[in-house]
Each structure stands twice: as C-alpha cells, then as structure tokens.
Design a protein around this motif. Structure first.
Motif, mmCIF file in Angstrom:
data_model
loop_
_atom_site.group_PDB
_atom_site.id
_atom_site.type_symbol
_atom_site.label_atom_id
_atom_site.label_comp_id
_atom_site.label_asym_id
_atom_site.label_seq_id
_atom_site.Cartn_x
_atom_site.Cartn_y
_atom_site.Cartn_z
ATOM 1 N N ASP B 154 0.815 -1.112 0.113
ATOM 2 C CA ASP B 154 0.011 -0.042 0.085
ATOM 3 C C ASP B 154 0.924 1.371 0.004
ATOM 4 O OD1 ASP B 154 -2.057 -1.398 0.040
ATOM 5 O OD2 ASP B 154 -2.663 -1.495 2.426
ATOM 6 N N LEU B 155 1.921 1.283 0.712
ATOM 7 C CA LEU B 155 2.773 2.543 0.775
ATOM 8 C C LEU B 155 3.488 2.501 -0.511
ATOM 9 C CD1 LEU B 155 4.526 4.576 2.136
ATOM 10 C CD2 LEU B 155 5.990 2.889 3.283
ATOM 11 N N MET B 156 3.990 1.576 -1.158
ATOM 12 C CA MET B 156 4.656 1.686 -2.330
ATOM 13 C C MET B 156 3.626 2.197 -3.349
ATOM 14 S SD MET B 156 7.806 0.858 -2.377
ATOM 15 C CE MET B 156 8.383 -0.040 -4.082
ATOM 16 N N LYS B 157 2.505 1.911 -3.418
ATOM 17 C CA LYS B 157 1.505 2.142 -4.394
ATOM 18 C C LYS B 157 1.236 3.810 -3.937
ATOM 19 C CE LYS B 157 -1.144 -1.929 -5.351
ATOM 20 N NZ LYS B 157 -2.249 -2.724 -4.808
ATOM 21 N N LYS B 158 1.203 4.202 -2.769
ATOM 22 C CA LYS B 158 0.889 5.336 -2.476
ATOM 23 C C LYS B 158 2.139 6.446 -2.945
ATOM 24 C CE LYS B 158 0.124 8.801 1.275
ATOM 25 N NZ LYS B 158 0.068 9.279 2.618
ATOM 26 N N MET B 159 3.384 5.815 -3.044
ATOM 27 C CA MET B 159 4.385 6.651 -3.501
ATOM 28 C C MET B 159 4.615 6.697 -5.071
ATOM 29 S SD MET B 159 7.433 6.151 -0.617
ATOM 30 C CE MET B 159 7.496 4.550 -1.150
ATOM 31 N N GLY B 160 3.450 6.064 -5.629
ATOM 32 C CA GLY B 160 3.240 6.216 -7.059
ATOM 33 C C GLY B 160 4.100 5.237 -7.717
ATOM 34 N N TYR B 161 4.362 3.956 -6.972
ATOM 35 C CA TYR B 161 4.977 2.913 -7.749
ATOM 36 C C TYR B 161 3.921 2.012 -8.363
ATOM 37 C CZ TYR B 161 8.161 -1.128 -8.470
ATOM 38 O OH TYR B 161 8.868 -2.319 -9.119
ATOM 39 N N LYS B 162 4.078 1.524 -9.524
ATOM 40 C CA LYS B 162 3.445 0.497 -10.122
ATOM 41 C C LYS B 162 3.775 -0.947 -10.141
ATOM 42 C CE LYS B 162 1.239 3.906 -13.243
ATOM 43 N NZ LYS B 162 1.864 4.944 -12.345
ATOM 44 N N ILE B 163 3.143 -1.571 -9.152
ATOM 45 C CA ILE B 163 3.726 -2.907 -8.700
ATOM 46 C C ILE B 163 3.250 -3.968 -9.922
ATOM 47 C CG2 ILE B 163 3.394 -4.517 -7.110
ATOM 48 C CD1 ILE B 163 3.251 -2.382 -5.051
ATOM 49 N N GLU B 164 2.091 -3.766 -10.481
ATOM 50 C CA GLU B 164 1.455 -4.455 -11.529
ATOM 51 C C GLU B 164 2.283 -5.733 -11.812
ATOM 52 O OE1 GLU B 164 0.923 -1.444 -14.114
ATOM 53 O OE2 GLU B 164 -0.553 -0.692 -12.686
ATOM 54 N N GLY B 165 1.874 -6.716 -11.191
ATOM 55 C CA GLY B 165 2.286 -8.000 -11.691
ATOM 56 C C GLY B 165 3.990 -8.297 -11.197
ATOM 57 N N ILE B 210 9.517 8.510 2.662
ATOM 58 C CA ILE B 210 8.970 7.274 3.046
ATOM 59 C C ILE B 210 8.158 7.023 4.245
ATOM 60 C CG2 ILE B 210 9.261 4.543 3.507
ATOM 61 C CD1 ILE B 210 11.722 4.710 1.594
ATOM 62 N N LEU B 211 9.153 7.893 5.210
ATOM 63 C CA LEU B 211 8.481 8.119 6.410
ATOM 64 C C LEU B 211 7.155 8.986 6.659
ATOM 65 C CD1 LEU B 211 11.539 8.238 9.046
ATOM 66 C CD2 LEU B 211 10.040 6.255 8.642
ATOM 67 N N GLU B 212 7.203 9.789 5.750
ATOM 68 C CA GLU B 212 6.118 10.677 5.700
ATOM 69 C C GLU B 212 4.836 10.179 5.028
ATOM 70 O OE1 GLU B 212 7.135 14.463 3.618
ATOM 71 O OE2 GLU B 212 5.275 14.573 3.106
ATOM 72 N N ASP B 213 5.131 9.322 4.007
ATOM 73 C CA ASP B 213 3.961 8.912 3.068
ATOM 74 C C ASP B 213 3.614 7.548 4.077
ATOM 75 O OD1 ASP B 213 3.962 10.472 0.975
ATOM 76 O OD2 ASP B 213 5.142 9.329 -0.248
ATOM 77 N N GLY B 214 4.364 7.066 4.759
ATOM 78 C CA GLY B 214 4.134 5.811 5.597
ATOM 79 C C GLY B 214 3.233 5.829 6.858
ATOM 80 N N GLN B 215 3.149 7.525 7.024
ATOM 81 C CA GLN B 215 2.540 7.558 8.675
ATOM 82 C C GLN B 215 1.107 7.063 8.741
ATOM 83 O OE1 GLN B 215 2.405 11.912 9.249
ATOM 84 N NE2 GLN B 215 4.491 11.862 10.366
ATOM 85 N N GLU B 216 0.230 7.191 7.633
ATOM 86 C CA GLU B 216 -1.009 6.532 7.518
ATOM 87 C C GLU B 216 -1.344 5.194 7.864
ATOM 88 O OE1 GLU B 216 -3.360 6.052 3.953
ATOM 89 O OE2 GLU B 216 -2.244 7.769 3.260
ATOM 90 N N PHE B 217 0.151 4.582 7.400
ATOM 91 C CA PHE B 217 -0.134 2.886 7.482
ATOM 92 C C PHE B 217 0.527 2.843 9.158
ATOM 93 C CE2 PHE B 217 0.617 4.087 3.149
ATOM 94 C CZ PHE B 217 -1.107 3.480 2.560
#
Lengths: 123, 366
Positions: B154-165, B210-217
C-alpha cells in the motif's frame, strides 16, 4: 523524599536502598532495552559484594547482576520474575530485585555513589 | 575506522541507539526492539541496510563466472529476476550468502553481507582468472532502504510505484518521488516488501519521504535488533551465526536452493552433491524452549546426556511469545521434529523441542 534520593549506586549499575533493597538503575535498564527474562536467587542465599547473584536478559543479550554490598537474601520480587518487562516501566519502588540482611560496614559503602553522583559519572 | 551510512544523521536525529556492526555505525533500535518487531509484522517498517555490499558483475563471461562461484544456475536466471545464492569454498563451506540479480545482458548485481565484502571480493577475484568479466564494487555509491510489512505494498502504491504483476524475487527500475532507483521485491523479515537501491545522494530525501507517506500506515524506522528477531522467526540464516566456512548449504538446510541438475562445475560441487546424495554429519534444526530460558549463540545442545551440537542463533520471538533458536546438531541419531533435547544455560540443562522451520508463517511468497 524520592526513592532515588535515598539510594547508593555501584559502577556496575546496581542500587541499594536503605541498606536492604537491591535493584538495577534506570540507566542499566535503558541500556539493556526490552527486558524479557529475569532469574533471581533463593531466599537464604548469601553473597559477597561483587558476586553475581541474578541473571537478566533483554531481547539482545544476557547479563549478570552483581551485589553492590554483601548480604543474605531475605525476600525476592517474584512478581518481577513473572513479568520482567515491567522493569522497563519501573525499576524503583516496584522494580526492586531482592531484599537483604546485611552486615556491610562503611568500607563496603565507600565506593558507592549517590544517585546524583552516579548520573554525573555517566555524562 | 567505523563507517557511517548516508542516513547516519537521520538515525541520530530519530534518537536511535547506535552500535558498531560489521564495521558500520548502525541503529540497533529507535524505541524498543519488541515494538519495532511488531510494527513490521502488523504494519510496515523502514530499514536502512546501506551497509550491505553491492557488486556489479559484467562482461562476456559473466554467466560462466557466476555459475562457477555459486551452486545455483545463473544461466537460468531470467532478466529482472533474483535468486538466493551461496558462495562456497572448494570444500563446500560458505564464504558468504548472496542475492544475485539479472539486470541485463551479461550484467548482474550481487548483494552480499557487509561483514564479508572483503573476503567475497578476494575470492571472486581469485576465481575470475582468464575470464572476460569485470567486478565493480559499487557498495560505497549506493544506499539500500527496505520497506517491509503487510502495509508495504500500500505504501509503495501511495508513493506512485506501479507494482502490477511484479512478483517476489524480481527487480525493476523505477522512479519514486522523482528519484531513480531499483525496486526489488525481497527482504529479510518473512514479510512482503521491497528493498530500494538508490544512489547515496538521494537516500536522505527518500528516507524522509517514505516515513512521511508511511505515516497513515503506522510506519516506524526499524533497527538491526528487530531485523534479527524478524529474520530468526522466519528462519532466515545470518552469516557468521548460522553460516560460516565450516558449514555447507546442505548442512544449513538450504538444499531447496540448490539445483540438482546443474551441469556446470562450481566450487564445492563435489562435496555438496555428495551430501545431497549420501546425507550429512550435522544439520540445522529449529528449537523452541519449553521453559522461560533463552538459548543464545554458542550454547551447547544435549540429547540423552550426550553433547550433540550447539545453538547458532536464539532470541525471544515477539510474534509467538516463545523463545526460539537455530542449532546445529549431529545428524546420526534419532532427533527429529518433536524430539525434546536440552540446552546448557548457565550450567543447567533446559528442555527445548525440535520444531519445523520457519517459526512463523511467511507472507512473502507472491
């Protein structure tokens, strides 16, 4: 008077309160981190100053605890053995390890530090 | 001279307790090992593992060279895939354990242990004679940040990473928050997550982001203390404890990682193949203590009054509440899963039970 004002501390981070109650200082607990195991001696066991009398383990490491003065064990804090993690909250009034009867004289107390002196030594 | 990662100031500012580890000044804990451990199991944690070594292997003979130094089949390692490997000596004993990535035609990335980089490079250079291959130690140029835990995706996605597959044990180039990096779906915790390889100069920016975007998680920075309890619950080997030059991958319980049909010759192949066929003299087992005592590295293991081995790693397991350990024991007896053995702790024997590894259910197979 606060508990800490009435203790004497060893350089190996044990304290003795009113010549009859022995514990570990807050600095020792802080350094150890999460406490997960405590092994205390039996009532009646006798130790000299400097003897290892108990074992404590944090997540990371195992350590021995040494007698700050000589004495005979008259009471052990069994509640603490069941929940050693509570030492991370309070190592003073409720976090003492053993109570002793001592015949220690002035010479044994001479190298112990007041809490204030002890804190200074750590700086 | 103790080395510092590019994130050293961040750790100090976060109030981390710092220790010397493998020649590096590293954070062992920020708040509490148990709390940090649980954060990774329940939410998500961020690790600075920039002390790890990164070595690029490239050239016409890169595959042949790597095939010579590890038991795994590097010729079968597809583009953008990763494989867990060992670096055996001629007797099958382990110089290190590694992850090797295929980054392109005749271009491979080797991630190795900080404590072993000098020995690894020595060995690698000795083995490359006569081969068209270049070894480029990039350890000093790159930082490695690990995001691990059930909320890592979820955190990687929030940072705009496209995990797709993108599956477990694969690596892809990516741009996260404008930073170019390599994102590997790997880790050392038993949880799902990513390891991000980034040029040093962008590591601080990425760490903060990462720490900033990860706060909600519920993200927390995680030190080496919890890294050790997390990996041990997942029964992932630690070089220097569970692996060394006197242990082969077969003895270490790593037979699953060794292809039985590899044609190319490699260092230690004869010993390793012989052990796969005929068995071993010692083997690695998982143990759970049956009382409150904790088995530690180096403690002896007894069975029916006889010394049969020693503990290589041991700790409290914050996820299970049990005290767990890995130990090497003699293989020529009837010790198996369920058997009670004894550990010598402070001159007394304490019961422990042989159990299956890992000690928890791993969640990193995607």
């Amino acid at each position: 008077m606060a508990f800490q004002d009435e203790i004497l501390c060893s350089k190996s981070h044990e304290y003795v309160w009113k010549n009859n109650t022995i514990g570990l200082t807050d600095y020792a607990i802080e350094q150890l981190g999460d406490i997960v195991f405590l092994e205390l001696p039996e009532i009646g066991d006798e130790f000299n100053k400097g003897d290892a009398f108990a074992n404590i383990e944090s997540v990371k490491a195992a350590s021995e605890i040494y007698m700050p003065i000589s004495g005979k064990i008259v009471e052990v804090n069994t509640a603490l053995v069941d929940s050693p993690e509570s030492l991370n909250e309070d190592c003073w009034e409720n976090g003492w390890l053993v109570k002793i009867e001592t015949t220690a004289g002035e010479e044994e107390l001479s190298d112990l530090l007041t809490y204030e002196q002890y804190k200074k030594e750590l700086e | 001279m103790v080395k510092e990662t590019y994130l050293h100031e961040k750790h100090v500012a976060l109030g981390a307790k710092m220790v010397d580890f493998a020649g590096w000044h590293m954070p062992v804990q920020y708040s509490s090992i148990i709390e940090e451990h649980k954060t990774v199991r329940e939410k998500v944690g961020l690790f600075d593992v920039s002390h790890m070594g990164e070595v690029i292997v490239k050239g016409k003979d890169a595959i042949a060279f790597l095939n010579k130094i590890v038991p795994q089949s590097i010729d079968k390692l597809d583009y953008e895939k990763a494989v867990y490997c060992q670096l055996p000596n001629k007797d099958g004993g382990l110089i290190d354990d590694l992850i090797i990535y295929n980054l392109g035609i005749n271009l491979y990335l080797v991630i190795c242990n900080a404590s072993r980089i000098d020995e690894d490079l020595n060995w690698i250079v000795r083995n490359k004679r006569g081969m068209d291959v270049k070894i480029d130690n990039q350890s000093h140029n790159y930082s490695l940040l690990a995001i691990q835990g059930p909320k890592a995706i979820d955190l990687m996605k929030k940072m705009g990473y496209k995990i797709e597959g993108q599956k477990s044990f694969t690596i892809k180039p990516a741009i996260i928050e404008g930073v170019h990096l390599l994102a590997s779906r790997t880790g050392y915790t038993g949880e799902d997550g990513f390891e991000l390889l980034v040029e040093n100069e962008y590591s601080e920016f990425l760490w903060d982001k990462i720490l900033e975007d990860g706060q909600e998680f519920g993200i927390k920075p995680i030190g080496l203390g919890a890294r050790d309890t997390l990996r041990l619950e997942a029964a992932l080997h630690l070089y220097g404890n569970d692996l060394d030059e006197t242990t082969t991958p077969v003895e270490a319980g790593l037979s699953w990682s060794i292809p039985k049909d590899k044609i190319a010759d490699y260092n230690g192949k004869e010993v390793i193949m012989n052990q796969l066929k005929n068995g071993v003299d010692k083997k690695l087992v998982g143990l759970v203590m049956l009382d409150k005592n904790i088995a530690r590295h180096g403690y002896d293991v007894y069975y029916q009054g006889e010394k049969v081995g020693h503990v290589t790693s041991g700790c409290v397991s914050p996820s299970t509440g049990k005290n767990i350990a890995l130990a090497y024991i003699k293989a020529d007896n009837d010790i198996s899963i369920g058997t009670t053995v004894q550990i010598m702790i402070r001159e007394k024997l304490h019961d422990a039970q042989v159990v299956k590894r890992p000690f928890i259910e791993k969640r990193n197979r995607v």
